[in-house]
Design an enzyme around this catalytic site. Structure first.
Site, PDB file in Angstrom:
ATOM      1  CB  SER A  96      -1.014  -0.002   1.262  1.00  0.00           C
ATOM      2  OG  SER A  96      -1.578  -1.165   1.378  1.00  0.00           O
ATOM      3  CE  LYS A 171      -5.036  -1.333   1.583  1.00  0.00           C
ATOM      4  NZ  LYS A 171      -5.902  -2.456   2.143  1.00  0.00           N
ATOM      5  CE  LYS A 240       1.705   1.881   5.103  1.00  0.00           C
ATOM      6  NZ  LYS A 240       1.005   0.915   3.976  1.00  0.00           N
TER       7      LYS A 240
HETATM    8  P1  NDP Z   1       4.491  -6.744   7.658  1.00  0.00           P
HETATM    9  O1  NDP Z   1       5.055  -5.727   8.616  1.00  0.00           O
HETATM   10  O2  NDP Z   1       3.903  -8.051   8.320  1.00  0.00           O
HETATM   11  O3  NDP Z   1       5.698  -7.257   6.754  1.00  0.00           O
HETATM   12  C1  NDP Z   1       6.572  -6.382   6.108  1.00  0.00           C
HETATM   13  C2  NDP Z   1       7.347  -6.921   5.336  1.00  0.00           C
HETATM   14  O4  NDP Z   1       8.510  -6.121   4.584  1.00  0.00           O
HETATM   15  C3  NDP Z   1       8.298  -8.231   5.940  1.00  0.00           C
HETATM   16  O5  NDP Z   1       8.496  -9.253   5.021  1.00  0.00           O
HETATM   17  C4  NDP Z   1       9.510  -7.363   6.131  1.00  0.00           C
HETATM   18  O6  NDP Z   1      10.646  -8.157   6.387  1.00  0.00           O
HETATM   19  C5  NDP Z   1       9.730  -6.498   5.100  1.00  0.00           C
HETATM   20  N1  NDP Z   1      10.638  -5.328   5.526  1.00  0.00           N
HETATM   21  C6  NDP Z   1      10.080  -4.155   6.423  1.00  0.00           C
HETATM   22  N2  NDP Z   1      11.189  -3.359   6.367  1.00  0.00           N
HETATM   23  C7  NDP Z   1      12.052  -3.778   5.423  1.00  0.00           C
HETATM   24  C8  NDP Z   1      13.292  -2.969   4.633  1.00  0.00           C
HETATM   25  N3  NDP Z   1      13.636  -2.010   5.096  1.00  0.00           N
HETATM   26  N4  NDP Z   1      13.976  -3.783   3.800  1.00  0.00           N
HETATM   27  C9  NDP Z   1      13.325  -4.958   3.172  1.00  0.00           C
HETATM   28  N5  NDP Z   1      12.268  -5.703   3.561  1.00  0.00           N
HETATM   29  C10 NDP Z   1      11.576  -4.828   4.668  1.00  0.00           C
HETATM   30  O7  NDP Z   1       3.476  -6.302   6.680  1.00  0.00           O
HETATM   31  P2  NDP Z   1       2.202  -6.753   5.696  1.00  0.00           P
HETATM   32  O8  NDP Z   1       2.571  -8.093   5.304  1.00  0.00           O
HETATM   33  O9  NDP Z   1       0.948  -6.684   6.794  1.00  0.00           O
HETATM   34  O10 NDP Z   1       2.000  -5.659   4.890  1.00  0.00           O
HETATM   35  C11 NDP Z   1       2.673  -5.491   3.688  1.00  0.00           C
HETATM   36  C12 NDP Z   1       1.920  -4.293   2.993  1.00  0.00           C
HETATM   37  O11 NDP Z   1       0.402  -4.585   2.578  1.00  0.00           O
HETATM   38  C13 NDP Z   1       1.782  -2.969   3.662  1.00  0.00           C
HETATM   39  O12 NDP Z   1       1.887  -1.971   2.461  1.00  0.00           O
HETATM   40  C14 NDP Z   1       0.408  -2.950   4.108  1.00  0.00           C
HETATM   41  O13 NDP Z   1      -0.100  -1.776   4.487  1.00  0.00           O
HETATM   42  C15 NDP Z   1      -0.357  -3.837   3.056  1.00  0.00           C
HETATM   43  N6  NDP Z   1      -1.599  -4.433   3.469  1.00  0.00           N
HETATM   44  C16 NDP Z   1      -1.539  -5.380   4.456  1.00  0.00           C
HETATM   45  C17 NDP Z   1      -2.700  -5.928   4.841  1.00  0.00           C
HETATM   46  C18 NDP Z   1      -2.771  -6.863   6.300  1.00  0.00           C
HETATM   47  O14 NDP Z   1      -3.867  -7.383   6.436  1.00  0.00           O
HETATM   48  N7  NDP Z   1      -1.404  -7.398   6.658  1.00  0.00           N
HETATM   49  C19 NDP Z   1      -3.989  -5.948   4.146  1.00  0.00           C
HETATM   50  C20 NDP Z   1      -3.671  -5.049   2.977  1.00  0.00           C
HETATM   51  C21 NDP Z   1      -2.646  -4.348   2.783  1.00  0.00           C
HETATM   52  P3  NDP Z   1      11.253  -8.779   7.869  1.00  0.00           P
HETATM   53  O15 NDP Z   1      10.100 -10.394   7.877  1.00  0.00           O
HETATM   54  O16 NDP Z   1      12.512  -9.066   7.884  1.00  0.00           O
HETATM   55  O17 NDP Z   1      10.645  -7.845   8.861  1.00  0.00           O
END
Ligand code: NDP
Length: 295
Positions: A96, A171, A240
């Site tokens: 997002s 979104k 965010k």
């Molecule tokens: P999470 O916080 O659970 O996961 C984030 C992911 O990004 C992890 O794989 C994390 O790795 C990785 N990450 C974080 N920082 C960095 C970095 N600096 N460099 C590389 N990788 C990084 O988020 P979600 O999976 O929940 O969400 C992902 C996206 O989807 C977001 O934009 C969210 O707003 C959107 N979204 C989420 C929903 C939900 O229900 N969860 C629903 C709809 C949209 P690591 O494992 O190392 O922390």
């Protein structure tokens, strides 16, 4: 079709699981390598050591990261994707994200013969697991057609939002509405509990009346009344999203006091409840301020 998936977080992991089968040849990368290794133990996927390695041969690359800041970092950082993406590949950003950053990434990649669409998703981890997410994408239809099977693997309602950035825009506003609903349902039910009314009775009425929302129908009964508060979508990420909606409103000079107030309240909730809290836990802030529990 060779697919690289970057970011196995709460929603990325179940999305990627639908790509770990024919006709896809999946490679995954995650910042915390142990999560990618665990994924590969239970799914048909290879693990890449760096973002560059993950995308080198990929036809389609999916990013699913917290915000556009991390997408930029994975593109431009050490061992990043930028120089490794092959000409003719498509980057599908399911983060997002924010519209201006998506547009600037699309322009930069376009100059290198790589296409981009923003394709944020909605429906939460439940829809991600069942492959029934709503996907709102921005970009060219000819580009989308090349990645359609990948998006259809995890998406059910798939909507062309407009030009690059339009998916991110919808979104952000959708999630601003979700945030408003969480706070307003929490406040309304806090009043009723203080008035001595059983919140289950109140929800029974509201959910058959005009005040209902997904929050009142699902989130509050399943997560607040039960006191379960499962972590499926971090509150920090919802904060965010409201911030993106508030900046859009500011840039476009649209007066949105309700969105601004909701952004402030979620900022406060993030400070009080921390980075790992679930979005529905914002109700806890309302409860604590009023000395009630909605149960
Ligand atoms: P999470 O916080 O659970 O996961 C984030 C992911 O990004 C992890 O794989 C994390 O790795 C990785 N990450 C974080 N920082 C960095 C970095 N600096 N460099 C590389 N990788 C990084 O988020 P979600 O999976 O929940 O969400 C992902 C996206 O989807 C977001 O934009 C969210 O707003 C959107 N979204 C989420 C929903 C939900 O229900 N969860 C629903 C709809 C949209 P690591 O494992 O190392 O922390």
């Amino acid at each position: 079709m060779k697919v690289a998936f970057i970011g196995l977080g709460d929603i990325g992991e179940p999305m990627a699981s639908h790509l770990a089968r024919d006709p896809f040849d999946l490679v995954v990368w995650n910042r915390t390598a142990s999560k990618a290794e665990e994924f590969a133990r239970t799914h048909r996927a290879r693990v890449a050591g760096t973002p560059a390695e993950a995308v080198r041969d990929a036809d389609v690359v999916i990013t699913c990261l917290p915000s556009s800041i991390e997408v930029e970092a994975v593109l431009h950082g050490e061992n990043g994707m930028l120089d490794a993406l092959r000409k003719g590949a498509v980057l599908v950003d399911c983060t997002s994200g924010d519209p201006p950053t998506s547009r600037s990434i699309a322009a930069e990649l376009g100059g290198r013969g790589v296409d981009f669409i923003d394709a944020p998703v909605s429906g939460g981890t439940t829809a991600a697991k069942s492959g029934t997410l709503t996907v709102m994408w921005g970009g060219e239809i000819t580009v989308f057609e090349r990645v359609r099977p990948v998006i259809e693997a995890f998406g059910k309602k798939i909507v062309h939002a407009g030009a690059v950035g339009a998916g991110d825009a919808i979104k952000a506003v959708n999630n601003a509405l979700l945030a408003v609903h969480i706070l307003s349902a929490g406040e309304g039910l806090a009043v009723l509990v203080k008035a001595g009314i059983d919140p289950k009775v109140a929800l029974d009425v509201i959910n058959a009346s005009s005040g209902r929302s997904n929050t009142s129908e699902n989130l509050i009964p399943q997560r607040v009344i039960t006191r379960a508060f499962p972590r499926t979508f971090r509150l920090a990420l919802l904060e965010k999203d409201i911030g993106i909606a508030a900046v859009m409103a500011d840039d476009l000079k649209v007066r949105t006091p309700l969105i601004s107030l909701t952004a402030e309240r979620f900022h406060e909730a993030r400070e009080k409840l921390g980075e790992e809290a679930d979005h529905v836990e914002a109700v806890k802030m309302v409860e604590r301020e009023n000395g009630v529990e909605i149960k």
